[in-house]
Scaffold this active site. Structure first.
Site, PDB file in Angstrom:
ATOM      1  N   HIS A  41      23.112  61.003 -88.190  1.00  0.00           N
ATOM      2  CA  HIS A  41      23.694  59.783 -87.627  1.00  0.00           C
ATOM      3  C   HIS A  41      24.732  59.165 -88.552  1.00  0.00           C
ATOM      4  O   HIS A  41      25.739  58.632 -88.103  1.00  0.00           O
ATOM      5  CB  HIS A  41      22.584  58.760 -87.331  1.00  0.00           C
TER       6      HIS A  41
ATOM      7  N   GLU B  56      37.310  91.525 -73.094  1.00  0.00           N
ATOM      8  CA  GLU B  56      37.317  91.553 -74.562  1.00  0.00           C
ATOM      9  C   GLU B  56      37.200  92.974 -75.097  1.00  0.00           C
ATOM     10  O   GLU B  56      36.987  93.172 -76.285  1.00  0.00           O
ATOM     11  CB  GLU B  56      36.199  90.670 -75.114  1.00  0.00           C
TER      12      GLU B  56
ATOM     13  N   ASP C 186      37.018  89.853 -79.969  1.00  0.00           N
ATOM     14  CA  ASP C 186      36.612  91.248 -79.821  1.00  0.00           C
ATOM     15  C   ASP C 186      37.757  92.127 -79.317  1.00  0.00           C
ATOM     16  O   ASP C 186      37.890  93.274 -79.748  1.00  0.00           O
ATOM     17  CB  ASP C 186      35.417  91.350 -78.862  1.00  0.00           C
TER      18      ASP C 186
ATOM     19  N   CYS D 137      39.270  82.467 -74.421  1.00  0.00           N
ATOM     20  CA  CYS D 137      38.273  81.717 -75.194  1.00  0.00           C
ATOM     21  C   CYS D 137      38.147  82.273 -76.612  1.00  0.00           C
ATOM     22  O   CYS D 137      37.327  81.815 -77.389  1.00  0.00           O
ATOM     23  CB  CYS D 137      36.919  81.719 -74.486  1.00  0.00           C
TER      24      CYS D 137
HETATM   25  C1  PEP Z   1      35.610  86.804 -78.282  1.00  0.00           C
HETATM   26  O1  PEP Z   1      35.174  87.932 -78.460  1.00  0.00           O
HETATM   27  O2  PEP Z   1      36.811  86.512 -78.316  1.00  0.00           O
HETATM   28  C2  PEP Z   1      34.697  85.680 -78.029  1.00  0.00           C
HETATM   29  C3  PEP Z   1      35.158  84.477 -77.735  1.00  0.00           C
HETATM   30  O3  PEP Z   1      33.374  85.912 -78.110  1.00  0.00           O
HETATM   31  P1  PEP Z   1      32.524  85.986 -79.454  1.00  0.00           P
HETATM   32  O4  PEP Z   1      33.386  85.459 -80.551  1.00  0.00           O
HETATM   33  O5  PEP Z   1      31.324  85.173 -79.172  1.00  0.00           O
HETATM   34  O6  PEP Z   1      32.227  87.434 -79.556  1.00  0.00           O
HETATM   35 MG    MG Z   2      33.164  88.560 -77.938  1.00  0.00          MG
END
Ligand code: PEP
Ligand code: MG
Length: 566
Positions: free
Chosen positions: A186, A428, A452, A499
């Site tokens: 906190h 990926e 990946d 992502c």
């Molecule tokens: C990725 O592979 O880009 C990804 C976002 O997944 P992680 O990093 O969890 O493998």
């Molecule tokens: Mg990944």
């Protein structure tokens, strides 16, 4: 230099004020007039609650509602009938109020501290704060007045309690150093809300620093520079100014749509690992969650989480997001992510082995229970399912078939879910890039996992320094892969997000805008930076940059060129 945990970003330069612990020593007494002691205890609790209410109001004014809730939580804890009842029982058994409060609070503190869970351990700090407050009132001890600290003060304290934080005047306190606490405690949350640089968990800070000593607090790095030289003060003053300039500039992007310089809009989501992180995503002004890494729900425990436990976690995250999209990635284990109780066999080549969707499709009961938990949560918000490590269309088909089976089970049991839930593919692997045209016909969306994808395209392990020079999303092969995935997705009319870490890379951003990416999903602290970087480019400018880059032959050439334009 002293080292600790950087818990609130920024640089503070000022003079130390040590907040010494007050003595709460008391002599346990056997009491004879139980009613009088109960009344004395009640009066102390009432007075504690009144003080806390006042402090909460002060925090509400200086910081905000959410931070005030932390203190109001203290009232709820001490007014809790179970805790209060136990304290009263000890008084009825002739213990003095101080001893009764002390021993019941201690019981709760020990119980909460033993869990090892960050959030529950935080409860222990709350109970400690309550105990000290109530015993302080019973003993008539005067509270330390942090509100009297002069301008340019760096507070140094063993443990910064939420009630102490209430006395902080933002204009006077330039830094905070404590001996306890973590990123999620906190005190860290409050320091961040007050925008005061803070370094927590500096061992023996109170003993090592002296009142009025000049120090520099680097809350971004977790460093405390003691008795700095003149040049260091100058250097850190410049750093501090740059930090504040950047913060002001980034803050001007809060609450704004994510758009290029020509007004073309993009979605800007966050990556999270726990339901609690959804709060960080909202605080960071993320427009949703583009990747919920569910493997964290499966780690740090001895057995699989049940369907109900998972449902609670997914529902909690979704409720925090209040209708904003939540993309839940199904279990991605294997490779570098181990879950010991699953008893996965050691593999020669785990990154090419039995992992993620491959493992899940062979362990259908476990997989179905996760899918059912996600479907049940989908009745409470905009939830989407994403499969990791897809390399062949059959895997997507099998996964989708399992989603349909899970829907049928839920329907038969009369349980609500989103009938039209979207099922997407995390692209990926090199294979998914090559067959992106085929996958796009059967997936509802793509999200490019460049962490990946870069490794699998370049055949370079992301953790191996010797091949690190190959591991770059700016390699011509990886850029072609990304461009292809986006193009194939857009041709089939499905949204394509990213992502992986590359989504937050300023050099990548104009390229991704040009290729047609529709959604960026990044870590919470990157949200405003990415929004700012996107706002710099029109589509036409991004296209011109991408055209040049895609005509280049080497990563070095591409990087050098992007460095000149960015
Ligand atoms: C990725 O592979 O880009 C990804 C976002 O997944 P992680 O990093 O969890 O493998
Ligand atoms: Mg990944």
């Amino acid at each position: 230099m002293l080292k600790g945990i950087g818990a609130s970003d920024g640089i503070g330069i000022g003079r130390v004020m040590i907040i010494a612990e007050q003595s709460l020593d008391y002599t346990p007494r056997e009491i004879t007039d139980v009613d009088a002691e109960l009344a004395r205890y009640q009066a102390a609790v009432d007075s504690f609650c009144d003080n806390t209410m006042e402090q909460a109001e002060a925090i509400r004014q200086s910081t905000g509602d959410k931070e005030a809730e932390i203190l109001l939580g203290h009232i709820a804890i001490i007014r809790d009938p179970f805790m209060g009842g136990e304290i009263e029982n000890l008084i009825k058994a002739n213990q003095c109020a101080e001893a009764a409060v002390d021993s019941i609070c201690k019981m709760f503190i020990d119980m909460f501290s033993a869990t090892g869970d960050d959030l529950t351990m935080q409860r222990a700090a709350d109970v400690r704060d309550i105990r000290d407050g109530v015993i302080g009132i019973l003993l008539g001890v005067q509270e330390v007045k942090i509100s009297d600290a002069p301008q340019g003060t760096v507070l140094v304290v063993k443990e910064l309690t939420p009630s102490m934080t209430a006395g902080i005047k933002k204009e006077n306190i330039v830094g905070i150093i404590t001996e306890t606490g973590s990123q999620t405690s906190h005190s860290a949350i409050l320091a961040r809300a007050l925008e005061i640089p803070a370094v927590l968990s500096v061992s023996n800070a109170v003993a090592q620093l002296s009142t009025d000593e000049l120090v520099i607090v680097d809350g971004s790095k977790g460093d405390v520079l003691t008795s700095p030289a003149e040049e260091e003060v100058e250097q850190y003053t410049l750093k501090r100014e740059a930090f504040l300039r950047e913060r002001r500039e980034l803050e001007s992007f809060r609450g704004k749509p994510t758009a290029g310089a020509d007004g073309i809009e993009y979605e800007l989501f966050c990556n999270i690992g726990t339901p609690k992180d959804a709060t960080k995503a909202v605080e960071a002004d993320g427009e949703g969650v583009g990747l919920f890494r569910t493997e964290f729900l499966f780690m740090d425990r001895n057995q699989l989480p049940t369907e109900d436990e998972q449902f609670d976690a997914y529902k909690q995250a979704s409720l925090i997001l209040k209708g904003k999209p939540l993309i839940i990635r199904t279990l991605d284990i294997g490779g570098d992510k181990e879950i010991p109780y699953l008893g996965l066999a050691k593999e020669e080549n785990p990154f090419m082995g039995f992992r993620a969707i491959r493992y899940c499709l062979k362990n259908r009961d476990m997989f179905k229970s996760q899918i059912k938990a996600i479907l049940r949560a989908s009745a409470f918000g905009d939830i989407r399912i994403m499969f990791p490590l897809i390399t062949a269309v059959e895997e997507l088909r099998e996964g989708k078939a399992l989603v349909e089976e899970a829907k049928a089970d839920l329907k038969a049991s009369g349980i609500d879910y989103d009938e039209n839930i979207q099922v997407g593919v995390m692209t990926e692997t090199a294979a998914s890039g090559v067959i992106a045209d085929l996958l796009a016909k059967e997936a509802d969306f793509f999200s490019i996992g460049t962490n990946d994808l870069t490794g699998y395209t370049m055949a370079a392990d992301r953790g191996n320094g010797d091949v690190g020079y190959l591991y770059s999303p700016l390699q011509p092969s990886v850029l072609r892969m990304i461009c292809r995935i986006i193009k194939c997705g857009r041709e089939e009319g499905i949204p394509v997000g990213m992502c992986g870490e590359a989504a937050a890379n300023p050099k990548m951003i104009p390229l991704l805008m040009s290729f047609g990416l529709t959604e960026f999903s990044v870590s919470a602290p990157s949200v405003l930076k990415v929004r700012k970087n996107i706002s710099k480019w029109t589509k036409a400018e991004a296209d011109a940059i991408a055209e040049k880059v895609m005509g280049m032959t080497t990563e070095a050439e591409i990087t050098a060129y992007l460095e000149t334009v960015i």
